[in-house]
Scaffold this motif. Structure first.
Motif, mmCIF file in Angstrom:
data_model
loop_
_atom_site.group_PDB
_atom_site.id
_atom_site.type_symbol
_atom_site.label_atom_id
_atom_site.label_comp_id
_atom_site.label_asym_id
_atom_site.label_seq_id
_atom_site.Cartn_x
_atom_site.Cartn_y
_atom_site.Cartn_z
ATOM 1 N N ARG A 27 30.161 -0.130 48.208
ATOM 2 C CA ARG A 27 30.138 0.517 49.528
ATOM 3 C C ARG A 27 31.535 0.573 50.124
ATOM 4 N NH1 ARG A 27 24.955 -2.224 49.801
ATOM 5 N NH2 ARG A 27 25.934 -4.072 50.686
ATOM 6 N N GLU A 28 32.295 -0.497 49.932
ATOM 7 C CA GLU A 28 33.668 -0.545 50.443
ATOM 8 C C GLU A 28 34.530 0.538 49.787
ATOM 9 O OE1 GLU A 28 37.289 -3.709 50.025
ATOM 10 O OE2 GLU A 28 35.315 -4.523 50.474
ATOM 11 N N LEU A 29 34.429 0.662 48.466
ATOM 12 C CA LEU A 29 35.194 1.685 47.749
ATOM 13 C C LEU A 29 34.758 3.090 48.144
ATOM 14 C CD1 LEU A 29 35.316 0.078 44.190
ATOM 15 C CD2 LEU A 29 37.240 0.415 45.756
ATOM 16 N N LEU A 30 33.457 3.285 48.276
ATOM 17 C CA LEU A 30 32.950 4.595 48.675
ATOM 18 C C LEU A 30 33.450 4.962 50.065
ATOM 19 C CD1 LEU A 30 31.102 6.995 47.934
ATOM 20 C CD2 LEU A 30 29.323 5.808 49.208
ATOM 21 N N PHE A 31 33.423 4.014 50.984
ATOM 22 C CA PHE A 31 33.908 4.284 52.335
ATOM 23 C C PHE A 31 35.387 4.655 52.302
ATOM 24 C CE2 PHE A 31 35.702 3.069 56.450
ATOM 25 C CZ PHE A 31 34.913 3.841 57.287
ATOM 26 N N ALA A 32 36.163 3.963 51.478
ATOM 27 C CA ALA A 32 37.591 4.286 51.354
ATOM 28 C C ALA A 32 37.774 5.712 50.831
ATOM 29 C CB ALA A 32 38.278 3.291 50.432
ATOM 30 N N GLU A 33 36.951 6.117 49.872
ATOM 31 C CA GLU A 33 37.043 7.475 49.330
ATOM 32 C C GLU A 33 36.618 8.520 50.357
ATOM 33 O OE1 GLU A 33 38.520 8.479 46.628
ATOM 34 O OE2 GLU A 33 38.944 6.423 46.017
ATOM 35 N N VAL A 34 35.578 8.232 51.119
ATOM 36 C CA VAL A 34 35.159 9.157 52.173
ATOM 37 C C VAL A 34 36.263 9.254 53.221
ATOM 38 C CG1 VAL A 34 33.490 9.564 54.043
ATOM 39 C CG2 VAL A 34 32.689 8.828 51.798
ATOM 40 N N SER A 35 36.885 8.141 53.532
ATOM 41 C CA SER A 35 37.986 8.133 54.480
ATOM 42 C C SER A 35 39.145 8.991 53.973
ATOM 43 C CB SER A 35 38.458 6.685 54.710
ATOM 44 O OG SER A 35 39.506 6.653 55.640
ATOM 45 N N ASN A 36 39.481 8.827 52.694
ATOM 46 C CA ASN A 36 40.542 9.660 52.106
ATOM 47 C C ASN A 36 40.161 11.138 52.135
ATOM 48 O OD1 ASN A 36 42.227 7.507 51.516
ATOM 49 N ND2 ASN A 36 41.408 7.245 49.458
ATOM 50 N N PHE A 37 38.914 11.434 51.848
ATOM 51 C CA PHE A 37 38.432 12.813 51.845
ATOM 52 C C PHE A 37 38.613 13.457 53.218
ATOM 53 C CE2 PHE A 37 34.835 15.655 52.813
ATOM 54 C CZ PHE A 37 35.086 16.675 51.912
ATOM 55 N N THR A 38 38.327 12.696 54.271
ATOM 56 C CA THR A 38 38.431 13.243 55.628
ATOM 57 C C THR A 38 39.874 13.315 56.115
ATOM 58 O OG1 THR A 38 38.190 11.083 56.683
ATOM 59 C CG2 THR A 38 36.164 12.352 56.279
ATOM 60 N N GLY A 39 40.760 12.573 55.460
ATOM 61 C CA GLY A 39 42.144 12.528 55.908
ATOM 62 C C GLY A 39 42.343 11.579 57.074
ATOM 63 N N LEU A 40 41.317 10.787 57.365
ATOM 64 C CA LEU A 40 41.393 9.820 58.464
ATOM 65 C C LEU A 40 41.658 8.425 57.924
ATOM 66 C CD1 LEU A 40 38.245 10.941 60.513
ATOM 67 C CD2 LEU A 40 40.637 11.398 61.091
ATOM 68 N N GLN A 41 42.288 7.618 58.730
ATOM 69 C CA GLN A 41 42.430 6.206 58.404
ATOM 70 C C GLN A 41 41.046 5.570 58.536
ATOM 71 O OE1 GLN A 41 45.170 4.551 57.316
ATOM 72 N NE2 GLN A 41 46.117 6.582 57.239
ATOM 73 N N PRO A 42 40.764 4.505 57.776
ATOM 74 C CA PRO A 42 39.438 3.873 57.861
ATOM 75 C C PRO A 42 39.008 3.518 59.286
ATOM 76 C CG PRO A 42 40.627 3.014 55.984
ATOM 77 C CD PRO A 42 41.592 3.882 56.746
ATOM 78 N N GLU A 43 39.911 3.002 60.081
ATOM 79 C CA GLU A 43 39.554 2.638 61.461
ATOM 80 C C GLU A 43 39.170 3.869 62.276
ATOM 81 O OE1 GLU A 43 38.988 -0.359 62.809
ATOM 82 O OE2 GLU A 43 39.307 -1.043 60.763
ATOM 83 N N ASP A 44 39.890 4.984 62.048
ATOM 84 C CA ASP A 44 39.566 6.216 62.764
ATOM 85 C C ASP A 44 38.205 6.757 62.327
ATOM 86 O OD1 ASP A 44 41.977 6.074 64.129
ATOM 87 O OD2 ASP A 44 43.030 7.290 62.637
ATOM 88 N N LEU A 45 37.911 6.671 61.018
ATOM 89 C CA LEU A 45 36.613 7.130 60.533
ATOM 90 C C LEU A 45 35.489 6.248 61.073
ATOM 91 C CD1 LEU A 45 34.888 9.062 58.904
ATOM 92 C CD2 LEU A 45 35.333 7.655 56.880
ATOM 93 N N ARG A 46 35.729 4.941 61.176
ATOM 94 C CA ARG A 46 34.730 4.031 61.758
ATOM 95 C C ARG A 46 34.359 4.490 63.176
ATOM 96 N NH1 ARG A 46 34.762 -1.099 58.991
ATOM 97 N NH2 ARG A 46 36.639 -1.260 57.731
ATOM 98 N N LYS A 47 35.374 4.778 63.964
ATOM 99 C CA LYS A 47 35.136 5.206 65.350
ATOM 100 C C LYS A 47 34.439 6.554 65.379
ATOM 101 C CE LYS A 47 39.218 2.776 66.972
ATOM 102 N NZ LYS A 47 40.616 2.928 67.388
ATOM 103 N N LYS A 48 34.918 7.488 64.556
ATOM 104 C CA LYS A 48 34.344 8.835 64.536
ATOM 105 C C LYS A 48 32.891 8.797 64.076
ATOM 106 C CE LYS A 48 35.143 13.489 62.775
ATOM 107 N NZ LYS A 48 35.306 14.245 63.992
ATOM 108 N N TRP A 49 32.590 8.015 63.060
ATOM 109 C CA TRP A 49 31.225 7.938 62.530
ATOM 110 C C TRP A 49 30.248 7.504 63.621
ATOM 111 C CZ3 TRP A 49 29.641 9.459 57.724
ATOM 112 C CH2 TRP A 49 28.310 9.155 57.373
ATOM 113 N N GLY A 50 30.684 6.564 64.435
ATOM 114 C CA GLY A 50 29.824 6.065 65.507
ATOM 115 C C GLY A 50 29.520 7.110 66.565
ATOM 116 N N THR A 51 30.386 8.101 66.714
ATOM 117 C CA THR A 51 30.168 9.134 67.730
ATOM 118 C C THR A 51 29.562 10.412 67.157
ATOM 119 O OG1 THR A 51 32.409 10.027 67.466
ATOM 120 C CG2 THR A 51 32.101 8.266 69.103
#
Length: 122
Positions: A27-51
């Motif tokens: 799950r950690e690796l997948l999240f990192a890949e999704v983060s790379n795909f979006t071009g967002l830093q992991p912390e930014d994707l965490r915040k965006k996902w919640g909204t």
């Protein structure tokens, strides 16, 4: 017989811990890949996902699956969405998804007692 059962339960617990650690790392690796795909830093994707709404999440994971499915076969949008939500739930960023499957305490206990077939037979 009690010693044999105790040894088997110990082996099951060890196997279960290893499986959980592997799933956590996946799950950690997948999240990192999704983060790379979006071009967002992991912390930014965490915040965006919640909204994000559910439809926006589906658009994101479907785009990811379209591009990355050759690398992570078999990969479905449903599994990506669930794994991202499980990862973020483990991190405390979102509450656990109610549709997430919960692992049973002793998944191989029925097989040990002879109630189910071995995986090699399936």
């Amino acid at each position: 017989m009690a010693a044999e059962l105790s040894l088997h339960i110990k082996n099951i617990n060890t196997s279960m811990l290893q499986r959980e650690e592997a799933l956590k790392r996946s799950r950690e690796l997948l999240f990192a890949e999704v983060s790379n795909f979006t071009g967002l830093q992991p912390e930014d994707l965490r915040k965006k996902w919640g909204t994000m709404g559910q439809e926006e999440r589906w658009v994101l994971v479907n785009g990811f699956v379209s591009e990355w499915s050759a690398h992570f076969h078999p990969l479905s949008a449903t599994s990506v969405k669930e794994m991202v939500e499980q990862f973020l739930g483990e991190q405390g960023d979102i509450s656990a998804s109610p549709s997430s499957a919960t692992a049973t305490l002793f998944p191989d206990f029925g097989k040990f007692l002879g109630f189910s077939r071995n995986r090699e037979e399936e």
